[in-house]
Design a protein around this motif. Structure first.
Motif, mmCIF file in Angstrom:
data_model
loop_
_atom_site.group_PDB
_atom_site.id
_atom_site.type_symbol
_atom_site.label_atom_id
_atom_site.label_comp_id
_atom_site.label_asym_id
_atom_site.label_seq_id
_atom_site.Cartn_x
_atom_site.Cartn_y
_atom_site.Cartn_z
ATOM 1 N N GLN A 53 75.280 70.901 33.812
ATOM 2 C CA GLN A 53 75.446 72.270 34.294
ATOM 3 C C GLN A 53 74.581 72.571 35.506
ATOM 4 O O GLN A 53 74.869 73.492 36.279
ATOM 5 C CB GLN A 53 75.110 73.251 33.169
ATOM 6 C CG GLN A 53 73.636 73.230 32.758
ATOM 7 C CD GLN A 53 73.388 73.949 31.471
ATOM 8 O OE1 GLN A 53 73.740 73.449 30.401
ATOM 9 N NE2 GLN A 53 72.796 75.128 31.538
ATOM 10 N N TYR A 54 73.499 71.789 35.698
ATOM 11 C CA TYR A 54 72.623 71.999 36.846
ATOM 12 C C TYR A 54 73.007 71.115 38.041
ATOM 13 O O TYR A 54 72.373 71.211 39.096
ATOM 14 C CB TYR A 54 71.168 71.720 36.465
ATOM 15 C CG TYR A 54 70.667 72.644 35.390
ATOM 16 C CD1 TYR A 54 70.350 73.968 35.674
ATOM 17 C CD2 TYR A 54 70.530 72.200 34.076
ATOM 18 C CE1 TYR A 54 69.889 74.825 34.674
ATOM 19 C CE2 TYR A 54 70.076 73.050 33.076
ATOM 20 C CZ TYR A 54 69.762 74.362 33.379
ATOM 21 O OH TYR A 54 69.319 75.218 32.396
ATOM 22 N N LEU A 55 74.003 70.271 37.860
ATOM 23 C CA LEU A 55 74.432 69.376 38.940
ATOM 24 C C LEU A 55 75.673 69.901 39.658
ATOM 25 O O LEU A 55 76.202 69.220 40.542
ATOM 26 C CB LEU A 55 74.711 67.971 38.378
ATOM 27 C CG LEU A 55 73.509 67.285 37.727
ATOM 28 C CD1 LEU A 55 73.911 65.925 37.172
ATOM 29 C CD2 LEU A 55 72.357 67.139 38.721
ATOM 30 N N TRP A 56 76.150 71.073 39.281
ATOM 31 C CA TRP A 56 77.297 71.690 39.947
ATOM 32 C C TRP A 56 76.877 73.072 40.442
ATOM 33 O O TRP A 56 76.535 73.952 39.658
ATOM 34 C CB TRP A 56 78.488 71.785 39.003
ATOM 35 C CG TRP A 56 79.623 72.614 39.550
ATOM 36 C CD1 TRP A 56 80.059 73.809 39.074
ATOM 37 C CD2 TRP A 56 80.449 72.301 40.671
ATOM 38 N NE1 TRP A 56 81.117 74.275 39.829
ATOM 39 C CE2 TRP A 56 81.374 73.367 40.826
ATOM 40 C CE3 TRP A 56 80.503 71.234 41.575
ATOM 41 C CZ2 TRP A 56 82.331 73.381 41.839
ATOM 42 C CZ3 TRP A 56 81.450 71.258 42.572
ATOM 43 C CH2 TRP A 56 82.353 72.316 42.701
ATOM 44 N N LEU A 57 76.879 73.262 41.753
ATOM 45 C CA LEU A 57 76.426 74.515 42.332
ATOM 46 C C LEU A 57 77.527 75.561 42.397
ATOM 47 O O LEU A 57 77.252 76.738 42.637
ATOM 48 C CB LEU A 57 75.898 74.275 43.759
ATOM 49 C CG LEU A 57 74.416 73.900 43.885
ATOM 50 C CD1 LEU A 57 74.120 72.595 43.174
ATOM 51 C CD2 LEU A 57 74.032 73.820 45.345
ATOM 52 N N GLY A 58 78.784 75.138 42.221
ATOM 53 C CA GLY A 58 79.887 76.065 42.383
ATOM 54 C C GLY A 58 80.146 76.335 43.851
ATOM 55 O O GLY A 58 79.821 75.526 44.717
#
Length: 369
Positions: A53-58
């Motif tokens: 979840q912390y490796l995708w910034l959106g």
């Protein structure tokens, strides 16, 4: 007497069959144990973990200093010291650069990304584009530096402001010192409706203003400070979009220009390359006025630049019947890199205003043999 009964092999006997069955059982047991150990090894998590979840910034706005916090979790029973980080591009910075992640604990690092530098030629004209930045910790254990596979952060960048016709504000090639400088303009298109755009500019460099000309269209006007000396001019303009209380990222726009001297030499420099000691070279230089005004040359002098030998190896003479043409003779009498600067002191007619013209000259002295 010879027996007529057929011989029986050892493996066909009862004892032989028992040994074979036992061996096969041991073999299958060994294979099963190895498979179990392999599954345990594969299922064992890595020493350091960053959750997906912390490796995708959106999707985020284009930002020169986008900050993202990464919690690094230690899955082992021992503290793990991180001596530094390797990153896939110079657009990223991790702080702190070294830290210790406690056993079964979490330590946070702050990742700062320059999302403007992630643009490449393929997606330069796109309003949004995907990106990926990899980084890996350098582990320090018992004074030995070890590598770690690391992680990759992905996301999508969306442009908020688009500058046209070019991302850089460039003045034309007609800027002349002492003459009024023209203004440069560029259109600014916003991806969303904005209340306003505020402009910041160093007053010692120039002036900048912006006005709204459409729903999401703005006109940026830039002028240079007329006290700029002859030479290249580079400075940024900061655009700060405003939309209610939303915190929107700023955008830096580069301004580039070149200010010419009113009187210039042709050629603009003399580079002779390698020249043998004892040789004599000759060049012709013409001084021209960019404004078309009449002028005359009063005096001239030759200076040696720092780090090179000083000598009377350059002679300058005005060519007869051609007041703006000069013959320059170079006597090569020193080894190595030789650099000179010729200064012509000219005066504009009729105001008799002095203009100093600089002409760089260089050559490399080599042995005659």
């Amino acid at each position: 007497m010879v027996s007529s009964s057929s011989s029986t092999s050892w493996s066909e006997t009862r004892q032989g069959r028992l040994v074979v069955l036992v061996g096969m059982g041991v073999l299958f047991g060994l294979v099963f144990w190895l498979a179990l150990q392999s599954r345990r090894l594969l299922a064992r998590p890595p020493a350091l973990v960053v959750e997906e979840q912390y490796l995708w910034l959106g999707e985020v706005w284009e930002d020169p200093a986008f900050v993202w916090t990464l919690p690094i979790r230690n899955t082992t029973d021992e503290d793990i010291a991180i001596a530094g980080f390797n990153t896939s591009c110079s657009c990223s910075k991790l702080e702190p650069s070294s830290l210790t992640v406690p056993a079964h604990g979490v330590a946070e690092v702050r990742l700062t990304l320059n999302l403007l530098n992630l643009t490449d030629k393929e997606n330069h004209d796109e309003l949004s584009y995907s990106f990926a930045v990899s980084f890996s910790p350098i582990l320090k254990k018992h004074h030995d530096v070890q590598s770690h596979h690391g992680w990759t952060i992905r996301g999508k960048v969306r442009r908020l402001l688009e500058i046209s016709p070019n991302a850089t504000i460039s003045f034309d090639d007609q800027l002349t010192f002492g003459q009024p400088f023209p203004k440069a303009q560029a259109k600014v298109k916003a991806a969303v409706a904005l209340d306003d755009i505020f402009v910041e500019c160093d007053p010692n460099k120039g002036r900048a203003s912006i006005q709204k000309i459409g729903e999401q269209q703005f006109l940026l006007t830039v002028s240079l400070e007329e006290s700029h000396p002859v030479g290249s001019v580079h400075f940024p303009i900061i655009l700060r979009p405003c939309k209610g209380t939303e915190n929107l990222p700023r955008k830096a726009v580069a301004v580039e220009a070149y200010i010419h001297n009113e009187i210039e030499p042709l050629p603009e420099l003399i580079a002779l390359g390698a020249c043998q000691i004892g040789s004599t070279l000759q060049e012709t230089v013409r001084l021209i006025s960019r404004t078309g005004k009449n002028f005359y040359t009063d005096t001239w002098r030759v200076h040696s630049t720092a780090g090179t030998q000083q000598g009377n190896d350059v002679k300058i003479e005005k060519i007869v019947d051609s007041p703006n043409d000069f013959s320059i003779r170079i006597f090569v009498n020193s080894l190595g890199d030789q650099r000179r600067e010729v200064y012509f002191v000219t005066k504009i007619i009729p105001e008799k205003r002095s203009v100093i013209v600089r002409l760089p000259l260089s050559f490399w002295g080599i042995a005659s043999h």
